[in-house]
Write a protein that holds these residues in place. Structure first.
Motif, short mmCIF file in Angstrom:
data_model
loop_
_atom_site.label_atom_id
_atom_site.label_comp_id
_atom_site.label_asym_id
_atom_site.label_seq_id
_atom_site.Cartn_x
_atom_site.Cartn_y
_atom_site.Cartn_z
N HIS A 358 0.83 -1.20 0.00
CA HIS A 358 0.00 0.00 0.00
C HIS A 358 0.86 1.26 0.00
O HIS A 358 0.40 2.34 -0.37
CB HIS A 358 -0.91 0.02 1.23
N HIS A 359 2.12 1.13 0.46
CA HIS A 359 3.00 2.29 0.58
C HIS A 359 4.05 2.35 -0.53
O HIS A 359 4.91 3.22 -0.51
CB HIS A 359 3.70 2.27 1.94
N ALA A 360 3.98 1.43 -1.48
CA ALA A 360 5.00 1.36 -2.52
C ALA A 360 5.07 2.64 -3.36
O ALA A 360 6.15 3.18 -3.64
CB ALA A 360 4.74 0.15 -3.43
N ALA A 361 3.91 3.16 -3.75
CA ALA A 361 3.89 4.36 -4.61
C ALA A 361 4.48 5.56 -3.88
O ALA A 361 5.23 6.36 -4.47
CB ALA A 361 2.47 4.64 -5.07
N ASP A 362 4.14 5.73 -2.58
CA ASP A 362 4.66 6.87 -1.81
C ASP A 362 6.17 6.77 -1.63
O ASP A 362 6.88 7.78 -1.69
CB ASP A 362 3.97 6.94 -0.44
N LEU A 363 6.68 5.54 -1.36
CA LEU A 363 8.12 5.37 -1.19
C LEU A 363 8.85 5.65 -2.50
O LEU A 363 9.95 6.21 -2.51
CB LEU A 363 8.43 3.94 -0.70
N GLN A 364 8.22 5.28 -3.60
CA GLN A 364 8.83 5.55 -4.91
C GLN A 364 8.86 7.06 -5.18
O GLN A 364 9.87 7.61 -5.63
CB GLN A 364 8.07 4.83 -6.01
N ALA A 365 7.76 7.73 -4.84
CA ALA A 365 7.68 9.18 -5.06
C ALA A 365 8.69 9.92 -4.19
O ALA A 365 9.28 10.93 -4.62
CB ALA A 365 6.27 9.68 -4.78
N GLY A 366 8.90 9.43 -2.97
CA GLY A 366 9.85 10.08 -2.07
C GLY A 366 11.26 9.55 -2.17
O GLY A 366 12.14 10.00 -1.44
N ASN A 367 11.46 8.56 -3.05
CA ASN A 367 12.77 7.93 -3.22
C ASN A 367 13.34 7.46 -1.88
O ASN A 367 14.46 7.78 -1.49
CB ASN A 367 13.75 8.90 -3.89
N LYS A 368 12.51 6.68 -1.17
CA LYS A 368 12.87 6.19 0.16
C LYS A 368 12.83 4.66 0.20
O LYS A 368 12.21 4.01 -0.66
CB LYS A 368 11.90 6.74 1.22
N GLY A 369 13.46 4.11 1.23
CA GLY A 369 13.45 2.66 1.43
C GLY A 369 13.49 2.30 2.90
O GLY A 369 14.11 3.00 3.71
N ILE A 370 12.82 1.20 3.29
CA ILE A 370 12.75 0.80 4.69
C ILE A 370 12.88 -0.71 4.80
O ILE A 370 12.43 -1.47 3.92
CB ILE A 370 11.44 1.30 5.34
#
Length: 457
Positions: A358-370
């Motif tokens: 569910h958070h994949a698109a937001d992480l891609q937009a923010g160029n983040k990883g967890i």
């Protein structure tokens, strides 16, 4: 062609015993004979054990060899004052071959003609005998409960348990299992005589028909017929009780449909049935003690606990999802953190597989990883594969898990639900038996490689 398909492969004969007199089978004359004397006819080097001189053939023996689906006897044999364990017994031609626990010393000829004192282990013989007679009883019970179409398709009798394969068109219901078990125990309590006799094959077939051959066609012109009074008649070479009462009790463990038209019943008898009943009684007693209830109240109490667990589990799952969403919201709002890790208290990565997409698109937009690290798993989601090469985790996980081989790190570069997102990196690895220091070591590696310890669960 059909005959060639049905023909069994010829068994390889390793030892030639044709020059020896046939071993007299004392277990047929008296199956309660446990101590006997015999003379050594020959000693064979064991081709399966570096030619060790540990194979002994006697002129007569009370040791039952593996045959008819029944395991062999064990015991001891005293030769020239030295006691040996008999660890296996096999039928070779018309001879019975006894396998000793260690080789004899000296020349073979020095042992020929020697008198030996032998002892058959009572507990093993008794259990195998009761399992074998129990098999005949179970079969008779199956025919009575399920119908006359029942035919034996195989059987095995070991010390721990026995099983019987029958022809039947579907799996057994719990009611049918109980019906068979109850009928079998009624046969035992009826104290029916079990008669064993050698009968001319033609005479036996005329009197009993081909139901004699439940265990398969028997070669030769004479049959050993085992007849349980008004219950079951079969040609059988195994050891058997003299009365059904000796079987004691039968407990069906489980049944399963092993192939089309074949059902297998697993069961125990005699001492093993007592062990099983004691185990079941112990469980009931422990539940009564733990829950503070009487035995009739176990089922309603368990149902109440289970219903409560389902409601509680559903609430916990929703709370875990809410905590995950809050963590991700906080992480996405922290501008100075591109890579982070979380020390997870989850028992497995199921939560992350279910909801991190569910958070994949937001992480891609923010160029983040967890990355989430549990006691026995690692789960990560990177908005871009270029953020970090997930394969660099493999040696770290291997070292933390104290594994000899590289762990399996599964990597996907896209998610489909709830929204399709490509060019990401979702990865996971699960270590079933991870050491207690696993999470600590993986987190230390991540911290040393640019991941921030954002929050602790």
């Amino acid at each position: 062609l059909r005959n060639s398909q049905l023909a069994a492969a010829a068994e390889t004969v390793l030892y030639d015993t044709t020059h020896l007199e046939a071993t007299k089978n004392l277990y047929y004359d008296n199956h309660h004979l446990y101590d006997f004397e015999a003379k050594i006819l020959d000693i064979f080097p064991n081709l399966k054990n570096k030619n060790a001189l540990d194979l002994v053939i006697l002129d007569q023996s009370a040791f039952y060899p593996t045959s008819g689906g029944q395991q062999h006897d064990i015991g001891t044999m005293t030769i020239k004052g030295e006691k040996y364990d008999v660890v296996n017994v096999e039928k070779v031609g018309h001879s019975i071959m006894h396998v000793l626990d260690r080789p004899l010393e000296g020349e073979i000829d020095s042992y020929k003609g020697e008198t030996v004192q032998a002892h058959v282990d009572f507990d093993r013989r008794n259990q195998l005998r009761n399992h074998h007679t129990g098999t005949h009883i179970i079969f008779a019970a199956c025919r009575k409960v399920l119908g006359p179409h029942i035919w034996q398709n195989g059987a095995k009798k070991t010390v721990e348990q026995a099983h019987l394969d029958i022809t039947h068109y579907r799996s057994l219901t719990r009611e049918e299992e109980l019906g068979i078990e109850n009928e079998a125990n009624r046969i035992i309590m009826a104290c029916k005589d079990v008669k064993k006799s050698l009968v001319d094959k033609a005479v036996a077939e005329k009197e009993h028909g081909f139901r004699l051959y439940q265990g398969g066609i028997v070669p030769g012109n004479e049959l050993r017929v085992v007849n349980i009074e008004d219950t079951d008649v079969e040609a059988c070479c195994g050891t058997h009780c003299d009365n059904t009462a000796e079987v004691g009790w039968i407990r069906i463990l489980k049944t399963s449909r092993i192939s089309d038209g074949i059902v297998r019943l697993y069961y125990v008898a005699s001492e093993k049935a007592i062990d099983k009943l004691n185990q079941e009684t112990g469980i009931l007693h422990s539940l009564c003690q733990s829950w503070g209830v009487n035995q009739p109240d176990i089922l309603p109490t368990a149902s109440r606990f289970f219903d409560g667990y389902k409601k509680f589990g559903s609430k916990v799952k929703k709370q875990d999802q809410q905590i995950l969403d809050l963590q991700m919201k906080l992480f996405k709002a922290t501008a100075d953190q591109k890579l982070a890790f979380v020390q997870s208290d989850q028992e497995n990565p199921t939560l992350y597989f279910s909801f991190m997409s569910h958070h994949a698109a937001d992480l891609q937009a923010g160029n983040k990883g967890i990355v989430y690290v549990g006691d026995n798993f690692v789960f990560g989601l990177l908005g871009s594969p270029e953020l970090y090469d997930a394969k660099q985790l493999i040696p770290a996980i291997k070292a933390a898990a104290e594994m000899e081989k590289d762990p399996v790190l599964k990597i996907n570069n896209a998610v489909k639900k709830p929204k399709a997102v490509k060019n990401i990196a979702m990865f996971s690895a699960t270590i079933p038996k991870a050491p207690k220091t696993f999470r600590e070591k993986v987190c230390k590696f991540l911290a040393e490689n640019g991941f921030a310890d954002s929050f602790k669960e």
